[in-house]
Scaffold this motif. Structure first.
Motif, PDB file in Angstrom:
ATOM      1  N   ASP A  81      45.800  50.027  51.944  1.00 14.32           N
ATOM      2  CA  ASP A  81      47.016  49.281  52.265  1.00 14.32           C
ATOM      3  C   ASP A  81      47.983  50.108  53.099  1.00 14.32           C
ATOM      4  N   VAL A  82      48.058  51.416  52.807  1.00 14.18           N
ATOM      5  CA  VAL A  82      48.936  52.310  53.575  1.00 14.18           C
ATOM      6  C   VAL A  82      48.460  52.376  55.021  1.00 14.18           C
ATOM      7  N   LEU A  83      47.151  52.508  55.208  1.00 17.06           N
ATOM      8  CA  LEU A  83      46.581  52.577  56.561  1.00 17.06           C
ATOM      9  C   LEU A  83      46.815  51.260  57.305  1.00 17.06           C
ATOM     10  N   LEU A  84      46.608  50.151  56.612  1.00 18.12           N
ATOM     11  CA  LEU A  84      46.772  48.830  57.207  1.00 18.12           C
ATOM     12  C   LEU A  84      48.224  48.601  57.639  1.00 18.12           C
ATOM     13  N   GLU A  85      49.157  48.917  56.755  1.00 17.42           N
ATOM     14  CA  GLU A  85      50.580  48.726  57.077  1.00 17.42           C
ATOM     15  C   GLU A  85      51.005  49.620  58.238  1.00 17.42           C
ATOM     16  N   THR A  86      50.469  50.836  58.280  1.00 15.92           N
ATOM     17  CA  THR A  86      50.790  51.755  59.375  1.00 15.92           C
ATOM     18  C   THR A  86      50.295  51.188  60.702  1.00 15.92           C
ATOM     19  N   LEU A  87      49.068  50.676  60.727  1.00 18.01           N
ATOM     20  CA  LEU A  87      48.518  50.097  61.960  1.00 18.01           C
ATOM     21  C   LEU A  87      49.300  48.858  62.383  1.00 18.01           C
ATOM     22  N   LYS A  88      49.803  48.092  61.426  1.00 19.50           N
ATOM     23  CA  LYS A  88      50.557  46.877  61.747  1.00 19.50           C
ATOM     24  C   LYS A  88      51.889  47.196  62.436  1.00 19.50           C
ATOM     25  N   LYS A  89      52.366  48.433  62.282  1.00 22.53           N
ATOM     26  CA  LYS A  89      53.613  48.849  62.935  1.00 22.53           C
ATOM     27  C   LYS A  89      53.484  48.824  64.454  1.00 22.53           C
ATOM     28  N   THR A  90      52.258  48.784  64.958  1.00 22.90           N
ATOM     29  CA  THR A  90      52.039  48.723  66.407  1.00 22.90           C
ATOM     30  C   THR A  90      52.352  47.330  66.955  1.00 22.90           C
ATOM     31  N   GLY A  91      52.444  46.328  66.068  1.00 19.31           N
ATOM     32  CA  GLY A  91      52.693  44.959  66.505  1.00 19.31           C
ATOM     33  C   GLY A  91      51.423  44.217  66.878  1.00 19.31           C
ATOM     34  N   LYS A  92      50.293  44.887  66.704  1.00 15.38           N
ATOM     35  CA  LYS A  92      48.988  44.279  67.030  1.00 15.38           C
ATOM     36  C   LYS A  92      48.406  43.567  65.804  1.00 15.38           C
ATOM     37  N   THR A  93      47.490  42.662  66.062  1.00 13.38           N
ATOM     38  CA  THR A  93      46.757  42.022  64.977  1.00 13.38           C
ATOM     39  C   THR A  93      45.770  43.055  64.424  1.00 13.38           C
TER      40      THR A  93
END
Length: 67
Positions: free
Chosen positions: A48-60
């Protein structure tokens, strides 16, 4: 150490640059496969931490699973 595979909707070098910026802050090993829109992260951090971090890019972003 587990390698996690994510789909990130990246279309250009700018997109992969954004992914690089957010992941460097986490201090994890990672590899970006831009043509296939995949990001591989080697980490023991919670998914979940990795997923939330990647979502900070604004990408799907989609978690595919461990590799």
């Amino acid at each position: 150490m587990t390698t996690h595979e994510f789909f990130v909707d990246m279309t250009c070098e700018g997109c992969s640059g954004a992914v690089t910026r957010v992941l460097k802050k986490l201090d994890v090993k990672f590899d970006i496969d831009l043509p296939n829109k995949k990001v591989f992260i080697e980490s023991d951090k919670d998914t979940d931490v990795l997923l939330e971090t990647l979502k900070k890019t604004g990408k799907t972003v989609t978690y595919i699973g461990p590799k």
